[in-house]
Design a protein around this motif. Structure first.
Motif, PDB file in Angstrom:
ATOM      1  N   LEU A 234      47.470   4.375  15.900  1.00 55.76           N
ATOM      2  CA  LEU A 234      47.754   4.342  17.338  1.00 55.76           C
ATOM      3  C   LEU A 234      46.463   4.351  18.140  1.00 55.76           C
ATOM      4  N   PRO A 235      46.237   3.352  19.010  1.00 55.66           N
ATOM      5  CA  PRO A 235      45.101   3.435  19.939  1.00 55.66           C
ATOM      6  C   PRO A 235      45.526   4.338  21.100  1.00 55.66           C
ATOM      7  N   ARG A 236      44.753   5.400  21.333  1.00 54.06           N
ATOM      8  CA  ARG A 236      45.195   6.393  22.317  1.00 54.06           C
ATOM      9  C   ARG A 236      44.423   6.235  23.624  1.00 54.06           C
ATOM     10  N   GLU A 237      45.170   6.170  24.690  1.00 53.03           N
ATOM     11  CA  GLU A 237      44.565   6.001  26.007  1.00 53.03           C
ATOM     12  C   GLU A 237      43.656   7.161  26.357  1.00 53.03           C
ATOM     13  N   ARG A 238      44.056   8.352  25.976  1.00 53.12           N
ATOM     14  CA  ARG A 238      43.255   9.533  26.298  1.00 53.12           C
ATOM     15  C   ARG A 238      41.900   9.528  25.586  1.00 53.12           C
ATOM     16  N   HIS A 239      41.753   8.722  24.553  1.00 54.83           N
ATOM     17  CA  HIS A 239      40.492   8.587  23.822  1.00 54.83           C
ATOM     18  C   HIS A 239      39.822   7.244  24.121  1.00 54.83           C
ATOM     19  N   GLY A 240      40.146   6.674  25.276  1.00 55.24           N
ATOM     20  CA  GLY A 240      39.555   5.389  25.627  1.00 55.24           C
ATOM     21  C   GLY A 240      40.016   4.270  24.716  1.00 55.24           C
ATOM     22  N   HIS A 241      41.258   4.396  24.224  1.00 60.78           N
ATOM     23  CA  HIS A 241      41.869   3.411  23.324  1.00 60.78           C
ATOM     24  C   HIS A 241      41.197   3.362  21.951  1.00 60.78           C
ATOM     25  N   ALA A 242      40.446   4.422  21.616  1.00 59.45           N
ATOM     26  CA  ALA A 242      39.962   4.556  20.238  1.00 59.45           C
ATOM     27  C   ALA A 242      41.163   4.909  19.344  1.00 59.45           C
ATOM     28  N   TRP A 243      41.006   4.685  18.062  1.00 61.15           N
ATOM     29  CA  TRP A 243      42.153   4.723  17.156  1.00 61.15           C
ATOM     30  C   TRP A 243      42.369   6.066  16.468  1.00 61.15           C
ATOM     31  N   THR A 244      43.631   6.476  16.449  1.00 63.87           N
ATOM     32  CA  THR A 244      44.091   7.545  15.566  1.00 63.87           C
ATOM     33  C   THR A 244      44.705   6.862  14.344  1.00 63.87           C
ATOM     34  N   VAL A 245      44.217   7.213  13.166  1.00 62.83           N
ATOM     35  CA  VAL A 245      44.691   6.599  11.921  1.00 62.83           C
ATOM     36  C   VAL A 245      44.965   7.718  10.917  1.00 62.83           C
ATOM     37  N   ASN A 246      46.224   7.816  10.470  1.00 63.54           N
ATOM     38  CA  ASN A 246      46.645   8.901   9.585  1.00 63.54           C
ATOM     39  C   ASN A 246      47.346   8.353   8.350  1.00 63.54           C
ATOM     40  N   SER A 247      47.301   9.112   7.264  1.00 60.88           N
ATOM     41  CA  SER A 247      48.000   8.723   6.043  1.00 60.88           C
ATOM     42  C   SER A 247      48.410   9.970   5.274  1.00 60.88           C
ATOM     43  N   ILE A 248      49.669  10.006   4.841  1.00 63.32           N
ATOM     44  CA  ILE A 248      50.144  11.116   4.005  1.00 63.32           C
ATOM     45  C   ILE A 248      50.890  10.541   2.812  1.00 63.32           C
ATOM     46  N   GLY A 249      50.898  11.276   1.704  1.00 63.97           N
ATOM     47  CA  GLY A 249      51.666  10.784   0.574  1.00 63.97           C
ATOM     48  C   GLY A 249      51.444  11.545  -0.711  1.00 63.97           C
ATOM     49  N   ILE A 250      52.134  11.066  -1.727  1.00 63.19           N
ATOM     50  CA  ILE A 250      52.090  11.629  -3.073  1.00 63.19           C
ATOM     51  C   ILE A 250      51.530  10.545  -3.982  1.00 63.19           C
TER      52      ILE A 250
END
Length: 295
Positions: A234-250
């Motif tokens: 997700l590019p976040r507006e509050r971070h100047g459209h910098a990206w949040t990138v997450n991953s979870i798993g087994i």
């Protein structure tokens, strides 16, 4: 008289011959063969994997070296299922879940159905499959509303043992914030028989995570094979459209099963975020399996 003497001598001679012959041909019974005494080969003891303090420090330095100078922040947590060995880096980070929260939402739906002693409806199953396999936002929104939004998620998370996860306001499920350690707790509820979600529900969620479309199967899968994964970006507006990138798993590596969660924010691009997440996953997996550590 003489004939009697001769007869007696003949008898004695015959007896001597018989004795001699029996001595010659009678042998002691052959003894049963005996096995040489040997010391049994010691049974190979199963060794319990360890992760020493020095290994932890080396891993932390490797992550520091890689992330130093890169934009943004990253947190990673790992737990080996069989032994409970764990490690975390950047544990203070709390950031938006983006689409990884879809696993949490589906688990909340399953808990509700379980409480009502029923299977998922055909509509719920269709929505769950779209939410996880192809990360469909509309499907996630429908399920979010069905559990009562943030309040419903918070109630489910209390049962699942989450501590750092705060549901997003209103319909903003993607703005839910979490920690990497909390995501490990969520994954543990999918691998432990002691959690609130029953076996059929656990299998169902893991099945969906194992069938994520290939173009969305990046992230923790870089650490091994057979990954059951969910990613969020997700590019976040509050971070100047910098990206949040997450991953979870087994994921499985060298015959061992790991729970992995990586959160990152303020990445320059989606591609940069994915590279950082995957590098961190590979570095941690290599350290836990006592392989070489990438620098």
């Amino acid at each position: 008289m003489r004939r009697a003497v001769l007869l007696a001598g003949a008898v004695l001679a015959a007896t001597a011959i018989l004795v001699a012959r029996s001595t010659t041909f009678v042998r002691e019974p052959t003894a049963a063969p005996t096995m040489a005494a040997t010391t049994p080969a010691p049974r190979r003891q199963a060794t319990t994997p360890t992760f020493t303090r020095s290994q932890r420090e080396e891993l932390t330095r490797a992550l520091h070296r890689y992330l130093d100078g890169r934009p943004g922040d990253l947190s990673i947590a790992v737990r080996e299922v069989a032994t409970g060995l764990s490690y975390s880096y950047g544990g203070s980070l709390r950031t938006a879940t983006a689409s990884i929260v879809k696993v949490d939402i589906v688990m909340a739906v399953l808990l509700r159905a379980q409480d009502e002693r029923r299977a998922l409806t055909s509509t719920e199953k269709a929505l769950a499959e779209r939410a996880i396999k192809v990360s469909d936002n509309d499907a996630a929104g429908a399920l979010w509303r069905s559990i009562g939004g943030g309040d419903g998620l918070a109630s489910a998370n209390e049962r699942l043992g989450l501590r750092d996860t705060k549901p997003g306001p209103g319909g903003s499920w993607g703005s839910t914030t979490t920690s990497a350690t909390d995501q490990i707790r969520l994954l543990a509820a999918l691998t432990s028989a002691h959690g609130p979600l029953g076996p059929s529900g656990r299998r169902y969620v893991r099945h969906l995570m194992g069938e994520v479309v290939p173009e969305q199967a990046w992230g923790v899968g870089a650490a091994g094979s057979g990954a059951e994964v969910k990613n969020g970006w997700l590019p976040r507006e509050r971070h100047g459209h910098a990206w949040t990138v997450n991953s979870i798993g087994i994921v499985r590596a060298t015959g061992r099963t790991f729970l992995l969660a990586v959160l990152s924010e303020r990445g320059a691009t989606l591609r940069d975020g994915i590279e950082a997440v995957e590098h961190a996953c590979k570095t941690v997996a290599a350290a836990f399996t006592r392989g070489s550590i990438e620098t």
